[in-house]
Design an enzyme around this catalytic site. Structure first.
Site, PDB file in Angstrom:
ATOM      1  N   LEU A 356       0.842  -1.196   0.000  1.00  9.96           N
ATOM      2  CA  LEU A 356       0.000   0.000   0.000  1.00  9.96           C
ATOM      3  C   LEU A 356       0.875   1.242   0.000  1.00  9.96           C
ATOM      4  O   LEU A 356       1.869   1.328   0.728  1.00  9.96           O
ATOM      5  CB  LEU A 356      -0.914   0.033   1.232  1.00  9.96           C
ATOM      6  CG  LEU A 356      -1.889  -1.128   1.410  1.00  9.96           C
ATOM      7  CD1 LEU A 356      -1.379  -2.067   2.487  1.00  9.96           C
ATOM      8  CD2 LEU A 356      -3.285  -0.633   1.791  1.00  9.96           C
ATOM      9  N   ASP A 357       0.489   2.198  -0.834  1.00 10.67           N
ATOM     10  CA  ASP A 357       1.109   3.515  -0.783  1.00 10.67           C
ATOM     11  C   ASP A 357       0.612   4.222   0.479  1.00 10.67           C
ATOM     12  O   ASP A 357      -0.408   3.839   1.054  1.00 10.67           O
ATOM     13  CB  ASP A 357       0.718   4.295  -2.041  1.00 10.67           C
ATOM     14  CG  ASP A 357       1.257   5.708  -2.025  1.00 10.67           C
ATOM     15  OD1 ASP A 357       2.438   5.882  -1.677  1.00 10.67           O
ATOM     16  OD2 ASP A 357       0.493   6.636  -2.337  1.00 10.67           O
TER      17      ASP A 357
END
Length: 672
Positions: A356-357
């Site tokens: 995940l960013d």
């Protein structure tokens, strides 16, 4: 007629006995031969006018030396019809009464009736499954109200300006549109005047209306509820979010899942195999009934052969995967998810790691500048630097860039906006250009020459999770912005649900570790990889895949696009850039991270339904074929008539569709 024919099928005879009390007595007294001609005419009418596509499709396949599902039905019904016509004509010419076992007009009629009824149910199920696509089509509008205002007017009167109702194809980006209460938003745009509650449920899956006012974006298809809005168009027609979503869903529902290849390979050899089995069945029954002193003719062998051909029609096998894919994609679209096809759906089910960013994905993505620090004794004043930074950042869509612009708008005493030229966006790093002829760059530590950050630009002690944005002018770091962002309220619940699905979360971010790690700890993520450029995120995904992991990626920015495309399944936030949305395999139309585990649960459920459907289709043929061929006859004297075989064939297709439709009730977002 079944009783009159005196068939040997105990199941069919039992059905005839149950139905006989319901039959008018006048029908039982009709002469047999005229009734057979009536049934012959009815059979011809049904074959020519009700079900001609079956025979056309079978003929086209035969011309290309191929077979398909229609081949078995066409051969079976034509064989039954031809044998019945021969027996009826022969009886009419000789004046004798043909054996009931030689007449199959009622079988032809009922076989085609069951098949058409089954296809009607299939079409109805497909219609229900594609309800999301039809819903998108209903959201589109054909015209809008154009406001004619002089763009040079600095204080326009939006309320008093006249409007003209024009077709949608007359509009261009930049036009002003008035949207009244009860109207659908005709195109994507930004609100320049007004305030209203907007229902975006068909687009995002969010059931509650959202308040929208000046500066907020609205998408085509949303319903304006209670206020008058003036919107400046940003995307019209095919370029709008609604049109792109509709097109993507059409493409998604026509793609094939990899598991479909198994059914395709099986069907490729299945139909020729059944034709061979039917020929063998006819030969064995003909020998058995016409040897050793027996002369029973070929009526019974033909009936058994027709039953084999009809019951083996692999309609259920052909529907097993497409039905589940169509229903799953429709359910996802109604819940705020756009999955790009069957292949993406199947990939999602196998994920074991999700990267995940941070900014805009785990966090809300609307950072605020909490501190602006300048190097003492610099040549430029702080207001001039702030004005230069804001002018340059207007060309970037990054949340931190927008935060700088918003921060500058709140400050007073700034000089006039400078001229900006030669702008270049640096994915994962920042932006640079010429501001009044001076080279300026804004971004992370990578834009600072040799990484030499002046001590004066260190993170202030009172800020613990700030992301720094450095301003470099003429090759020297002159100032720094410090932006803070908040963790999404549902982020911790999302990570918890992923872990229950046995999926390991990881954070890949371009931010420095000191700002990324506190956010990760709060969300429950232990694997944090910070200070990554786009190439670094891409390499991290590749490393995980090289270790044997099936990796998903969730992000929203330009710097996430390469990683989203490389991942086995990419989740793109709808608020992200166009490039990120194109690269992702799943588009989250509603900014709720819990849709990520919801998508994975739905995909696993859909894959399970596909396997159940294929298992049922294979088991149905495995059990039905021997019975139709007469395996039970030696011990139980049970033969499956063509009529019951066609009913069983239709039932198998309907059962596959009913099983697939269970996905429509799948619950997506779970509270944690």
């Amino acid at each position: 007629l079944m009783s009159m024919n005196g068939g040997t099928d105990p199941l069919l005879n039992a059905a005839a006995r149950w139905m006989s009390p319901l039959m008018p007595s006048v029908l039982m007294d009709l002469p047999a031969q005229p009734l057979r001609w009536v049934l012959c005419s009815l059979s011809v009418a049904i074959m020519l006018f009700a079900a001609p596509e079956i025979y056309v499709a079978a003929w086209r396949a035969a011309r290309h030396r191929a077979t398909n599902m229609n081949t078995l039905v066409a051969i079976g019904t034509l064989s039954a019809f031809a044998a019945s016509v021969v027996s009826t004509v022969r009886a009419a010419g000789s004046g004798s009464t043909p054996s009931g076992a030689d007449i199959y007009f009622e079988s032809v009629i009922l076989i085609l009736a069951f098949l058409l009824a089954g296809r009607w149910l299939e079409e109805r199920a497909r219609h229900q499954a594609t309800g999301a696509l039809q819903g998108f089509a209903r959201l589109a509008v054909s015209d809008a109200r154009l406001i004619d205002i002089d763009p040079a007017n600095e204080h326009p009167d939006y309320s008093g300006a006249p409007d003209t109702l024009l077709p949608l194809d007359a509009f261009q980006p930049g036009d002003l549109v008035r949207i009244l209460p009860g109207d659908r938003v005709p195109m994507d745009g930004v609100i320049v005047h007004g305030r209203s509650s907007v229902d975006e449920s068909m687009l995002t899956g969010e059931p509650l209306p959202a308040t929208r006012s000046r500066g907020d974006r609205v998408a085509a298809g949303a319903l304006n509820l209670d206020g008058v809005l003036v919107v400046r168009a940003t995307a019209v027609g095919a370029a709008s979010t609604l049109s792109q979503m509709q097109q993507m869903l059409v493409q998604a529902q026509t793609t094939r899942a990899p598991i479909q290849r198994l059914a395709d390979r099986a069907s490729a050899i299945f139909v020729p195999g059944i034709l061979l089995l039917a020929a063998l069945t006819f030969a064995l029954w003909s020998v058995a009934l016409n040897s050793g002193g027996h002369h029973d003719g070929f009526g019974q062998p033909l009936a058994v052969t027709i039953a084999v051909l009809i019951i083996a029609c692999p309609c259920a096998m052909g529907l097993a995967v497409p039905a589940a894919v169509t229903v799953a994609l429709g359910r996802a679209a109604r819940g705020g998810l756009l999955i790009k096809g069957g292949e993406a759906l199947e990939r999602l089910a196998s994920l074991d790691t999700l990267a995940l960013d941070k900014t805009g994905t785990l966090t809300i993505g609307r950072p605020q500048i909490t501190a602006f620090v300048v190097v003492p004794h610099m040549e430029e004043s702080a207001p001039a630097l702030l004005a230069a930074a804001a002018a340059l950042e207007k060309f970037s869509t990054h949340p931190l860039a927008q935060a700088v612009v918003a921060y500058a708008a709140t400050q007073s005493g700034l000089p006039p906006a400078p001229t900006v030229t030669e702008v270049e966006v640096l994915p994962g790093t920042g932006i640079r250009g010429l501001v009044d002829g001076h080279p300026i760059a804004l971004g992370n530590a990578s834009v600072v020459p040799y990484g030499q950050i002046p001590p004066a630009l260190a993170t202030p002690a009172h800020i613990h999770t700030a992301t720094p944005l450095y301003l470099v002018m003429e090759g020297r770091a002159e100032a720094a912005f410090f932006g803070t962002d908040q963790l999404r309220p549902e982020a911790a619940a999302t990570i918890s649900q992923l872990q229950r699905l046995h999926i390991r979360p990881a954070m890949l971010t371009g931010d420095i570790g000191s700002s990324a790690e506190p956010i990760a700890r709060e969300a429950g993520v232990t694997d944090v990889r910070a200070s990554l450029l786009p190439a670094g995120k891409l390499e991290a995904i590749r490393q995980l895949q090289a270790q044997g992991h099936r990796v998903g990626m969730a992000g929203d920015g330009i710097n996430d696009a390469a990683a989203l495309a490389q991942a086995d399944a990419g989740f793109a936030m709808s608020s992200g850039t166009e490039l990120a949305r194109e690269a992702g395999h799943v588009l989250l139309l509603h900014p709720d991270l819990r849709l990520v585990p919801a998508t994975i649960r739905l995909s696993r459920r859909a894959l399970g339904i596909m396997r159940q459907n294929l298992g049922w289709a294979f088991a149905y043929n495995l059990i039905g074929l021997p019975i139709a061929a007469g395996a039970l006859y030696p011990h139980f004297h049970i033969l499956l008539s063509p009529v019951l075989a066609s009913a069983a064939m239709a039932l198998s297709s309907v059962s596959v569709l009913v099983n697939s439709l269970r996905l429509r009730r799948e619950r997506l977002i779970l509270e944690d």
